[in-house]
Design a protein around this motif. Structure first.
Motif, PDB file in Angstrom:
ATOM      1  N   GLY A  19      14.251   3.677  -1.335  1.00  0.00           N
ATOM      2  CA  GLY A  19      13.680   2.426  -1.831  1.00  0.00           C
ATOM      3  C   GLY A  19      13.138   1.527  -0.742  1.00  0.00           C
ATOM      4  N   MET A  20      13.398   0.245  -0.899  1.00  0.00           N
ATOM      5  CA  MET A  20      12.795  -0.758  -0.018  1.00  0.00           C
ATOM      6  C   MET A  20      13.187  -0.580   1.448  1.00  0.00           C
ATOM      7  N   VAL A  21      14.398  -0.127   1.648  1.00  0.00           N
ATOM      8  CA  VAL A  21      14.885  -0.049   3.033  1.00  0.00           C
ATOM      9  C   VAL A  21      14.035   0.886   3.885  1.00  0.00           C
ATOM     10  N   GLN A  22      13.489   1.881   3.244  1.00  0.00           N
ATOM     11  CA  GLN A  22      12.686   2.837   3.995  1.00  0.00           C
ATOM     12  C   GLN A  22      11.537   2.141   4.705  1.00  0.00           C
ATOM     13  N   LYS A  23      11.099   1.015   4.174  1.00  0.00           N
ATOM     14  CA  LYS A  23       9.945   0.330   4.767  1.00  0.00           C
ATOM     15  C   LYS A  23      10.234  -0.213   6.162  1.00  0.00           C
ATOM     16  N   VAL A  24      11.506  -0.307   6.500  1.00  0.00           N
ATOM     17  CA  VAL A  24      11.886  -0.701   7.857  1.00  0.00           C
ATOM     18  C   VAL A  24      11.312   0.302   8.861  1.00  0.00           C
ATOM     19  N   PHE A  25      11.225   1.513   8.419  1.00  0.00           N
ATOM     20  CA  PHE A  25      10.781   2.631   9.244  1.00  0.00           C
ATOM     21  C   PHE A  25       9.485   2.349   9.995  1.00  0.00           C
ATOM     22  N   TYR A  26       8.521   1.749   9.307  1.00  0.00           N
ATOM     23  CA  TYR A  26       7.204   1.559   9.919  1.00  0.00           C
ATOM     24  C   TYR A  26       7.283   0.710  11.175  1.00  0.00           C
ATOM     25  N   PHE A  27       7.977  -0.405  11.050  1.00  0.00           N
ATOM     26  CA  PHE A  27       8.046  -1.291  12.202  1.00  0.00           C
ATOM     27  C   PHE A  27       9.114  -0.853  13.193  1.00  0.00           C
ATOM     28  N   HIS A  28      10.095  -0.143  12.701  1.00  0.00           N
ATOM     29  CA  HIS A  28      11.160   0.355  13.578  1.00  0.00           C
ATOM     30  C   HIS A  28      10.582   1.287  14.633  1.00  0.00           C
ATOM     31  N   VAL A  29       9.865   2.287  14.170  1.00  0.00           N
ATOM     32  CA  VAL A  29       9.299   3.241  15.118  1.00  0.00           C
ATOM     33  C   VAL A  29       8.247   2.579  15.997  1.00  0.00           C
ATOM     34  N   ALA A  30       7.420   1.713  15.370  1.00  0.00           N
ATOM     35  CA  ALA A  30       6.377   1.033  16.137  1.00  0.00           C
ATOM     36  C   ALA A  30       6.982   0.201  17.259  1.00  0.00           C
TER      37      ALA A  30
ATOM     38  N   TYR B 209       0.829  -1.211   0.000  1.00  0.00           N
ATOM     39  CA  TYR B 209       0.000   0.000   0.000  1.00  0.00           C
ATOM     40  C   TYR B 209       0.861   1.259   0.000  1.00  0.00           C
ATOM     41  N   ALA B 210       1.802   1.288   0.936  1.00  0.00           N
ATOM     42  CA  ALA B 210       2.650   2.475   1.031  1.00  0.00           C
ATOM     43  C   ALA B 210       3.529   2.575  -0.205  1.00  0.00           C
ATOM     44  N   PRO B 211       3.660   3.774  -0.723  1.00  0.00           N
ATOM     45  CA  PRO B 211       4.465   3.920  -1.935  1.00  0.00           C
ATOM     46  C   PRO B 211       5.944   3.743  -1.641  1.00  0.00           C
ATOM     47  N   LEU B 212       6.676   3.445  -2.657  1.00  0.00           N
ATOM     48  CA  LEU B 212       8.115   3.276  -2.535  1.00  0.00           C
ATOM     49  C   LEU B 212       8.764   4.643  -2.409  1.00  0.00           C
ATOM     50  N   GLU B 213       9.622   4.786  -1.450  1.00  0.00           N
ATOM     51  CA  GLU B 213      10.253   6.081  -1.238  1.00  0.00           C
ATOM     52  C   GLU B 213      11.318   6.308  -2.303  1.00  0.00           C
ATOM     53  N   VAL B 214      11.400   7.542  -2.719  1.00  0.00           N
ATOM     54  CA  VAL B 214      12.238   7.861  -3.879  1.00  0.00           C
ATOM     55  C   VAL B 214      13.715   7.565  -3.640  1.00  0.00           C
ATOM     56  N   VAL B 215      14.224   8.094  -2.539  1.00  0.00           N
ATOM     57  CA  VAL B 215      15.678   8.025  -2.342  1.00  0.00           C
ATOM     58  C   VAL B 215      16.150   6.646  -1.877  1.00  0.00           C
TER      59      VAL B 215
ATOM     60  N   GLY C 129      18.842  11.532   5.153  1.00  0.00           N
ATOM     61  CA  GLY C 129      17.884  10.442   5.340  1.00  0.00           C
ATOM     62  C   GLY C 129      16.499  10.940   5.705  1.00  0.00           C
ATOM     63  N   THR C 130      16.363  12.248   5.839  1.00  0.00           N
ATOM     64  CA  THR C 130      15.023  12.765   6.129  1.00  0.00           C
ATOM     65  C   THR C 130      14.166  12.632   4.885  1.00  0.00           C
ATOM     66  N   PHE C 131      12.917  12.314   5.102  1.00  0.00           N
ATOM     67  CA  PHE C 131      12.047  12.277   3.933  1.00  0.00           C
ATOM     68  C   PHE C 131      10.677  12.804   4.338  1.00  0.00           C
ATOM     69  N   ASN C 132       9.962  13.292   3.381  1.00  0.00           N
ATOM     70  CA  ASN C 132       8.606  13.757   3.659  1.00  0.00           C
ATOM     71  C   ASN C 132       7.648  12.608   3.480  1.00  0.00           C
TER      72      ASN C 132
END
Lengths: 234, 251, 225
Positions: free
Chosen positions: A37-48, A29-35, A183-186
């Motif tokens: 890529g896939m690694v950004q998806k770690v973010f969701y569970f990392h913060v959670a 569902y979440a779009p792929l982050e531009v800079v 590494g900041t992203f909107n």
């Protein structure tokens, strides 16, 4: 308290379903982050994970206070359960943070405030278990555990602020965006939704695991009580 | 003299986690009484004494000492209370005088030096007053410990197994001191396994079993002054036909 | 009752200092250990005289915090011997008097060690350490360290493996003190702007107040069963 209560059983199922949905959302569902890529998806569970860790920490601290005031052993079980779960989730948070760091800054570890604070909290928790392990008498073990949980809980904000004052290169995703930090992203709206949903799912997961762990603790205490009874009625 | 008793304990319960050590214990002591607390090991005697001394908290119950309540007024109670256990509560690296000075200051005693001399003379340690306590024999430490306990002229004295680890001579000396202390009108509660000595000193005997007091009698009630025999009879009677079912005791 | 409180604190401090001055066990152990740590650092980090001021502050605090654990352990162990803790608990005062008495004597010992180490360091590395700002910082930091340390050592003394356990429990909790004291100290040594140092001092003060308050509230539960 013999078999698993209905509500808990349903909660288990709900959890599994929610977790599956969250995973689905993260990957599809979440779009792929531009800079990144896939690694950004770690973010969701990392913060959670870290969020759950902090929840457990809060519950542990509050249980400690209540236990000291009331002497009701139940609160010791709650505190122990919360901190045990926190230990695991903080660890997950640190590992996922490490993965992020590796791909973003090409280093497995950064000494930035949040990661470092998480590591220190992890050490406090480990110390908590070592303290408990060194006390044979159960009531004192519970009391000292509660006191250390309170001390730890109070020290963490101070630790966090002191490290934050010290240095920062952690991406500031929520709050002020510091242009200097890499590494900041909107967050696109769909990312935000996934993020919030992940937080929600992990919170439910925390409640579920906490309940299970408390039950476990109470069952263990039941066993102890029966042993004592059997011994006395000989 | 005083109408109300010095120590009033109602419904005292103490639980260590799941274990009940004291169960709804009732107890009373009048001013000037010397009460011996008897009972097998593990029956809660030490715990009871420690609770009275405010060293250990209690789960439920009502305790009044000289009109003050525990735990609300525990500091005031401690001012009127002396405690002797089988540990001397003394600092090995300080001399006898210094130890007593330390305690004297904590209790805010006036005329401390004179009082210390008085105490040291009473327990027969005047000659060794400047020696470090770690050079003392166990018997001497125990004597000094009693001195420490009565330094601030407390109304109530608690002795927990004071004869433990002492040889005959030391025990005899302790007896002499205890008699002197009794004569000065303190209220005394003492636990001990040494029935022979206890029967010589105490006026009243309470027997504890499973965290309750099951029997209380006076010196006059002991047939042919054989405390040991009477004590044994009481225990045997209790253990064969318990007054409450075992199950209820273990809740 | 109020005077009894202070009298008890004084009595405890007097007693601890007399014993320590008599056999100097704690002081000598802490000093020797501190010097050893300094020597080890010298070789581990290849330190030079007139070195960076930033490094100085950090090294001093490592030395102090390691040596400090020795004193803390020993101070409480003395009370465990011959049941003396019961003796303290029999004092007709609020339990917190015991805590304050012990922590002040611990603090005095730590300050004595610091007062000896500072000139030695000064000589070895030609760094001028006699600046009021630095000394003030070290004092503030020591207060925080000793407060938490005394609290923890009174728990740890009643467990198994007490010597190992104190550092493990203590260090994660005093990290804010270490960071703030090191940064503030470095700031003073480098004659930095007060505006930059002030946040660190504030942090130290807040830490000290917070943990003194908690100690006051929690100490009863440590010593009473």
């Amino acid at each position: 308290m013999q078999s698993k209560p209905r509500l808990l059983a349903s909660l288990d199922i709900v959890c599994i379903l929610l977790f599956a949905s969250a995973t689905f959302m993260v990957f599809f569902y979440a779009p792929l982050e531009v800079v990144m890529g896939m690694v950004q998806k770690v973010f969701y569970f990392h913060v959670a994970s870290l969020w759950v860790g902090m929840l457990g920490f809060l519950v542990g601290g509050i249980s400690g206070v209540i236990f000291l005031r009331t002497g009701n052993h139940h609160w010791d079980i709650v505190g122990l359960a919360a901190i045990e779960i926190s230990l695991v989730f903080f660890f997950i948070g640190i590992v996922t943070g490490s993965i992020w760091a590796r791909s973003t800054w090409n280093t497995w570890w950064t000494w930035d405030p949040r990661l470092t604070s998480a590591a220190i909290v992890e050490l406090i928790y480990a110390a908590y278990f070592i303290l408990r392990g060194g006390i044979d008498e159960p009531v004192r073990r519970a009391r000292y555990g509660a006191i250390y949980a309170i001390l730890g809980f109070v020290s963490v904000p101070l630790t966090f602020f002191s490290i934050r004052l010290f240095r920062t290169i952690h991406p500031v995703v929520i709050g002020n965006v510091n242009a200097g930090s890499q590494g900041t992203f909107n967050m696109a709206p769909m990312m935000l939704q996934t993020f919030i949903f992940s937080l929600f799912v992990f919170t439910i997961l925390f409640a579920d695991l906490l309940w299970h762990r408390i039950r476990l603790g109470q069952l263990a205490e039941d066993v102890e009580q029966r042993k004592l009874d059997a011994f006395h009625s000989q | 003299m005083t109408a109300s008793p010095t120590v009033v304990v109602r419904n005292l319960t103490k639980r260590f986690g799941l274990k009940s050590v004291l169960r709804s214990l009732d107890f009373q002591a009048e001013a000037g009484e010397f009460i011996a607390l008897l009972g097998p090991n593990g029956t809660g005697k030490t715990t009871f004494l420690r609770i009275l001394a405010s060293l250990t908290r209690f789960t439920q119950g009502d305790i009044q000492i000289n009109g003050y309540r525990l735990p609300a007024q525990s500091a005031l109670i401690r001012q009127q209370l002396g405690f002797v256990s089988h540990q001397p509560l003394l600092y090995g690296d300080l001399s006898a005088i210094e130890n007593l000075q330390f305690y004297g200051r904590m209790y805010g005693i006036t005329g401390l030096d004179a009082r210390i001399n008085e105490i040291l003379e009473m327990v027969g340690l005047l000659a060794r007053r400047s020696d470090y306590v770690r050079t003392y024999s166990r018997g001497m430490q125990q004597r000094l410990s009693i001195g420490r306990a009565i330094l601030h002229r407390p109304a109530l004295l608690l002795f927990d197994e004071p004869y433990t680890g002492l040889d005959q001579e030391a025990c005899n000396i302790l007896d002499v001191i205890l008699r002197k202390v009794t004569a000065s009108g303190h209220t005394i509660i003492m636990t001990s396994h040494d029935l022979a000595r206890t029967s010589q000193l105490a006026a009243r005997f309470d027997v504890m079993l499973f965290g309750k007091i099951i029997s209380s009698f006076h010196q006059e009630d002991i047939p042919s002054h054989n405390l040991a025999e009477m004590y044994e009879q009481i225990l045997v009677r209790e253990l064969e036909t318990p007054q409450e079912p075992q199950r209820a005791i273990n809740q | 009752m109020k005077t009894n409180f202070w009298r008890t604190i004084e009595a405890i401090i007097w007693k601890d200092l007399i014993v320590e001055l008599r056999n100097r066990e704690m002081l000598s152990a802490m000093l020797v250990f501190a010097l050893l740590v300094m020597v080890i650092f010298n070789f581990a980090l290849e330190l030079q005289p007139r070195m960076q001021k930033e490094l100085t502050s950090g090294i001093l605090w490592v030395v102090f915090s390691f040596a400090g654990t020795l004193g803390l352990n020993r101070s409480m162990a003395v009370e465990k011997d011959r049941g003396c803790l019961d003796g303290l608990l029999l004092a007709p005062v609020d339990r917190s008097a015991i805590f304050f008495g012990k922590s002040i004597s611990n603090l005095i010992l730590m300050v004595i060690v610091e007062a000896i180490i500072l000139p030695i360091y000064n000589i070895l590395y030609s760094v001028n350490l006699f600046q009021p700002g630095l000394i003030f910082t070290i004092l503030l930091g020591s207060i925080g360290y000793i407060t938490v340390g005394t609290l923890l050592s009174s728990m740890v003394v009643q467990t198994r493996s007490r010597d190992i356990m104190l550092p493990i429990l203590l260090f994660p909790l005093v990290i804010p003190v270490l960071i703030a004291a090191v940064k503030a100290g470095a700031g003073f040594l480098q004659n930095a702007e007060m505006a930059g140092i002030l946040p660190w001092i504030n942090l130290l003060v807040i830490y000290d107040i917070v943990f003194l308050t908690i100690a006051f509230l929690v100490f009863d539960s440590i010593v009473e069963e």
